[in-house]
Design an enzyme around this catalytic site. Structure first.
Site: not given
Ligand code: SF4
Ligand code: ZN
Length: 580
Positions: A150, A313, A322
């Site tokens: 870490e 995404c 999300c």
């Molecule tokens: Fe995309 Fe949201 Fe996944 Fe990040 S958390 S990769 S912004 S879908």
């Protein structure tokens, strides 16, 4: 890249570790839980007896039962405990974040955990510290190994750390081995990893564990935080969850990005309100049965999928949770319909964009309006970065030829505190204002003559170029000179200086900046090298008029009493002027 979350001294609250038990219960349960999970995951029986595993499962079940009700009520419990006056004050001055930025439905949390862990199990990177955390039965070694990883991973890429980590663990496999090493050896091993104070603190921590904690690594997040130098809230949580199985979330740069995007948190990600909201989210989401894996999965998601500039995404296992992704989809659909002139007709059929209900007062919403071009990268927002300080430093590669041997290079040691503490470098002077080459040579000549106790001829100093090296907060330019000293010159070697052969220099605890300077020196030498009649390189003597070097008592005394080695050039000129 795994950006460093600055260490801070705030203790992690008990809720961050466990929502229900006392500290004593927590300690024993966490260790047992950890063992049970490891045994299950790795399909191994060693490291945990069947009885302990059964007990652990029972504790896990009890824990889950309690956590069902407790994990979703973090905010409300805290609010209930506060006085009415405090609540009233908060209502008027600091509105609570809207539920838009949290997880309200327990089913969502359970689903997210399983989606993320499934993705992690399928494609996680095999890393040496992960293997140790999974297979090492000795709790002390496991905790030490994760601690080392870490600290090394702070602000350094995983690919770079692997090699350093393997070498480190081979040389110092236990905390006792590290404690017995010298700081010089530690700096040498750390050279190239940057932020040398981190290696120094690891070393100090190991010595503390051996001398004050009877060789036993701390066993809880709280004690890791309290007892190990250089261990802040993030590092304690990471070691606690990965090595000890403690149920605590972690927030590092990757996690900040994932959480800010997932819950559409767009205010300055370093503000206290956002920081606390992110820790709250991390502690809510962490999987109580596999806290270490869950935390590593979040960090890996941020490093490989939810990246700063090219988020994938389409491949994201938690896409359905999300808020920023959903916002992008709805906006894109509306925009395309608007282009086709169909918005009015179909707009009612589109899902509403959920928005924060706190209006303009929300401490977690961005101050700037949504930018369609940025998409999910609207989150998180970072504060404007302070530009690095610009510095110029005079430095000199002093070489001494040795009869029938390798050339030697003069190195001086930096102070034991501050930037590059304890590292070795070529003699240097901080340049406070621009000066002519003549003055620069004069300053270096005086400094090196003083250091070595001989009068070096100023005309032999050669300018060879500049090297730029950036630290996180300093943009450093080294103005590099070179001087070659006569073989056998009767120089002194004051404390904190040493002559090293080229091969010893390669192994010494020197910074990347020194290596760059050496490279410049080599290329300058290659260009200038002209073979003499006997085919050997001709070297200038370096000592003024080739007279016997000055070794008077006075010169030696002045060098020995020099104290601060790194002088300011402007003060040097001032001194010379005053003296003349
Ligand atoms: Fe995309 Fe949201 Fe996944 Fe990040 S958390 S990769 S912004 S879908
Ligand atoms: Zn908001």
């Amino acid at each position: 890249m795994r950006p460093l979350v600055p260490n801070d001294d705030k203790p992690i609250g008990r809720r961050a570790i466990c929502c229900s038990c006392t500290r004593r219960e927590l300690t024993s349960r966490s260790v047992s839980c950890c063992g049970a999970n490891r045994t299950h995951r790795a399909g191994r029986a060693e490291g945990l007896s069947a009885a302990a595993a059964a007990m652990s499962r029972l504790r896990s079940a009890l824990y889950r039962g309690k956590k069902t009700t407790l994990e979703m009520t973090d905010t409300t419990t805290a609010v209930r405990k506060r006085s009415k006056a405090a609540v009233k004050e908060e209502e008027t001055t600091d509105p609570a974040p809207s539920t838009y930025h949290t997880f309200q439905d327990r089913a969502d949390v359970v689903l997210l955990r399983s989606q993320l862990l499934h993705w992690y199990d399928k494609g996680k990177r095999e890393l040496p510290w992960r293997t140790v955390a999974m297979t090492e039965p000795d709790l002390n070694i496991r905790t030490y190994a994760v601690w080392v990883s870490e600290i090394m991973l702070q602000q350094t890429q995983v690919a770079t750390v692997i090699d350093y980590y393997n070498k480190w663990m081979k040389r110092w496999p236990t905390v006792q081995d590290l404690a017995a090493a010298t700081l010089e050896e530690v700096n040498q091993m750390w050279a190239g990893l940057g932020y040398y104070s981190r290696g120094k603190r690891l070393h100090e921590g190991a010595q503390k564990v051996v001398s004050e904690l009877k060789g036993q690594m701390p066993r809880t997040v709280e004690s890791l935080l309290k007892q190990l130098p250089g261990v802040g809230r993030y590092t304690a949580g990471a070691i606690g969850s990965i090595a000890l199985g403690q149920v605590t979330g972690v927030v590092d740069g990757n996690v900040i990005r994932v959480l800010c995007r997932t819950r559409a948190i767009g205010a300055d990600s370093t503000s206290p309100a956002v920081t606390e909201a992110l820790w709250g989210l991390a502690n809510t989401l962490v999987d109580p049965e596999r806290p270490g894996d869950f935390n590593q999965a979040m960090m890996e998601l941020g490093a490989r999928v939810c990246t700063p500039k090219s988020p994938l995404c389409g491949q994201c296992p938690i896409q359905s949770h999300c808020r920023s992704y959903r916002k992008v989809c709805v906006k894109q659909e509306k925009n395309s319909k608007r282009l086709l002139g169909k918005l009015d007709r179909i707009s009612s059929a589109l899902p509403d964009i959920e928005d924060c209900t706190s209006g303009g007062k929300c401490p977690l919403c961005p101050a700037e309006p949504w930018d369609d071009e940025l998409g999910v990268q609207n989150f998180p927002r970072k504060p404007g970065k302070k530009p690095p300080r610009v510095e110029r430093t005079l430095t000199c590669v002093v070489v001494r030829s040795v009869e029938d041997g390798e050339d030697e290079y003069l190195l001086t040691q930096r102070p034991s505190k501050g930037l590059l503490a304890g590292m070795w470098e070529f003699p240097s002077l901080l340049l406070e204002e621009e000066n002519s080459e003549m003055k620069q040579k004069g300053a270096l000549c005086a400094e090196i003559s003083r250091m070595l106790g001989v009068q070096v001829n100023q005309s032999l100093f050669k300018y060879i170029g500049e090297v730029v090296h950036s630290f996180s907060h300093i943009h450093q330019t080294y103005v590099v000179y070179h001087v070659c000293l006569k073989e056998g010159a009767d120089t002194q070697t004051p404390e904190n200086t040493q002559w090293l052969t080229r091969s010893a220099l390669q192994e010494a605890a020197v910074s990347t900046g020194v290596k760059k300077i050496l490279k410049l020196y080599d290329s300058a030498e290659n260009q200038e090298e002209r073979p003499s009649k006997d085919g050997k390189r001709k070297k200038t003597t370096g000592v003024k008029d080739d007279k016997k070097p000055q070794t008077s008592k006075k010169a030696k005394l002045s060098a020995a009493n020099s104290g601060t080695r790194q002088l300011y050039l402007s003060s040097f000129f001032k001194t010379v002027k005053e003296e003349s």
